[in-house]
Design an enzyme around this catalytic site. Sequence first.
Site, PDB file in Angstrom:
ATOM      1  N   ALA A  27      12.009  15.461  54.957  1.00 57.46           N
ATOM      2  CA  ALA A  27      12.676  16.458  55.791  1.00 57.46           C
ATOM      3  C   ALA A  27      11.690  17.594  56.019  1.00 57.46           C
ATOM      4  CB  ALA A  27      13.930  16.975  55.098  1.00 57.46           C
ATOM      5  N   LYS A  28      11.852  18.338  57.115  1.00 58.40           N
ATOM      6  CA  LYS A  28      10.851  19.362  57.445  1.00 58.40           C
ATOM      7  C   LYS A  28      10.848  20.514  56.435  1.00 58.40           C
ATOM      8  CE  LYS A  28       7.603  21.235  59.976  1.00 58.40           C
ATOM      9  NZ  LYS A  28       6.263  20.655  59.896  1.00 58.40           N
ATOM     10  N   VAL A  29      12.016  21.006  56.061  1.00 59.61           N
ATOM     11  CA  VAL A  29      12.065  22.053  55.040  1.00 59.61           C
ATOM     12  C   VAL A  29      12.482  21.399  53.725  1.00 59.61           C
ATOM     13  CG1 VAL A  29      13.086  24.237  54.320  1.00 59.61           C
ATOM     14  CG2 VAL A  29      12.699  23.778  56.745  1.00 59.61           C
TER      15      VAL A  29
END
Lengths: 356, 356
Positions: free
Chosen positions: B350-352
């Site tokens: 996931a990006k964060v």
Amino acid sequence: MSATIPDRHSEQPGRIMSGEIVEQPAVLRRILDEGGPKIREIAEAVAAKKPRFVLLTARGTSDNAALYAKYLLEVRLGIPCGLTSMSTTTAYGAQPDLTDVLVITVSQSGGSPDLVASTKAAREAGAITLAVTNNAESELAAVSEFHIDVLAGPEKALPATKTYTAELLSLYLFVEGLRGGDGAAAAALPDLAQRILARGAEVKQLAGRYRFAERMVLTSRGYGYPTAKEAALKLMETSYIPALSYSGADLLHGPLAMIDAISPVIAIVTDGKGGEALQPVLERLRGRGADLVVIGDEAEVAKASAGFALPTDGVPEELQPILEILPLQLLAYEVTIARGQDPDAPRALAKVTETR
Amino acid sequence: MSATIPDRHSEQPGRIMSGEIVEQPAVLRRILDEGGPKIREIAEAVAAKKPRFVLLTARGTSDNAALYAKYLLEVRLGIPCGLTSMSTTTAYGAQPDLTDVLVITVSQSGGSPDLVASTKAAREAGAITLAVTNNAESELAAVSEFHIDVLAGPEKALPATKTYTAELLSLYLFVEGLRGGDGAAAAALPDLAQRILARGAEVKQLAGRYRFAERMVLTSRGYGYPTAKEAALKLMETSYIPALSYSGADLLHGPLAMIDAISPVIAIVTDGKGGEALQPVLERLRGRGADLVVIGDEAEVAKASAGFALPTDGVPEELQPILEILPLQLLAYEVTIARGQDPDAPRALAKVTETR
């Protein structure tokens, strides 16, 4: 760059390494009985100088021991620490102001020219210098203001084992000494180490899982993280299996993508806050169907694909790394034997690595 | 632990990542033109507080940018530095005395709860806090005394590319500002980056070598070492090839045993002291018959099995990492495409990353 590599092929493969692995309970006992008072004295002298920061310098196995000391210093003493990027002084000639800085250099041999040079430079820049070595006659011991002898006796195997646990215990006693403690919690370690090392048959069975592994991932958090790094190094230098190690948090930042059902993961789950912080990572790994082997608490082992339950009864989390690495040293040895190689003769390595 | 993973399969695999890779010359130019004066102001304000020690906190790609800053701070400013072991505060509640300590937290999103918490704790413990993020509205920016916006624009690809070089350049300008410099040497970077990124065909050819690789080793020394680590991360998170990275000196302490004729090695050879310090390692690797690919000076590339010559004409060594990573980002992209995977959709990420 390297010394001549001696012919280490013994008649019985791995005889030297396994001999040194089983020496560990005796070495730990020697440090507690003979080394303890001297380490406490040094700790008192260093504490009197009131260091505000600590820089740790080491390479290879000793670098993993230095990382363990970093956790101890930050958590138990509240002193900010850094691991030295050695090339900043040796290649770039950086001249940091090291007033109030304690520079700890950890080296089995005490003979690496780069470590000697960087310690000398640190002392000239005003640092309090402490060498932690297995050789009181070494040049590193000579150029440092303080020296702790880890008393492991000559280490002949190329893969370091007994000097790693000796460095960990010596550093633990030193940090305890800095905070005025007596390190009594360590008294149980020699017997527990003995009990763990008697379980070679279990590790041999575990080694069967990895005989054909093309890669391995090791993970942990907190105090167990240096164990993950050291186990990865041990596996690589004996069996040549590429072993990647990550803190559990870092594993989620990218490398997790690499994990699939054919990539075994060894998780070191300490009995304490590091193990708790690792729980979400273990959940993610189980969710991805990873082959998960746990070294740690019995209940954690039961939830994994396989594992090795550690008898940590009453041993505080910060001392568990001295026990956790033992089955992993045995594992590196057994996997290497299973692959038909000789743990005593890793290709391309010399005992004293003369990096500059 | 993780947010829901959005469906990132685009019609053209890797379209998002490659789009952000080619944005880099424009981002570098924006930082120099629009970001520079503000960064210099912040640097002057921080310098006035006379920090004695720097702690850098980050994860993943940003951690590699933090390591680059550590070299800059130690070599060019002579300030001792450490990389934070974050679990010491988040899991163990360590409360170090951070008077006179500059704590720099680097994060693309500025949104990781653990980074926000550790920065808050550092500020309460007396530290000078600086956040370096790609989101001026982030919580991390809000809780820090100072904030540098790396001005890369929204990053949508999971593998970070443009925010990495933006973080490097911003950190470079900050450190130059701390020493009263104007960072003028960086002016040549946008054009050089453009020239490098125009050579995609060369990288595509290089990617053919690694399509079937089962593992890779990346190595460098000094300023090039963060590049080796970041390239390894990029390769792993896109192509899933296990990529190990070592400083050249560490490589000789154990992992060298793992290198054989079927293990490709990518060496980042900076034009300067780091590259010189790597020479003995390159000799050992050539001696072991390793498949050696060099990113760096043309003469070094000529001596290797293959490589990518970097036009570093006049760019000082400490700025070369901003260029070196570019062909390696392209390589990660091309190898992934060659293996029939989509660089925009690394599994499990996931990006964060919400580590705590």
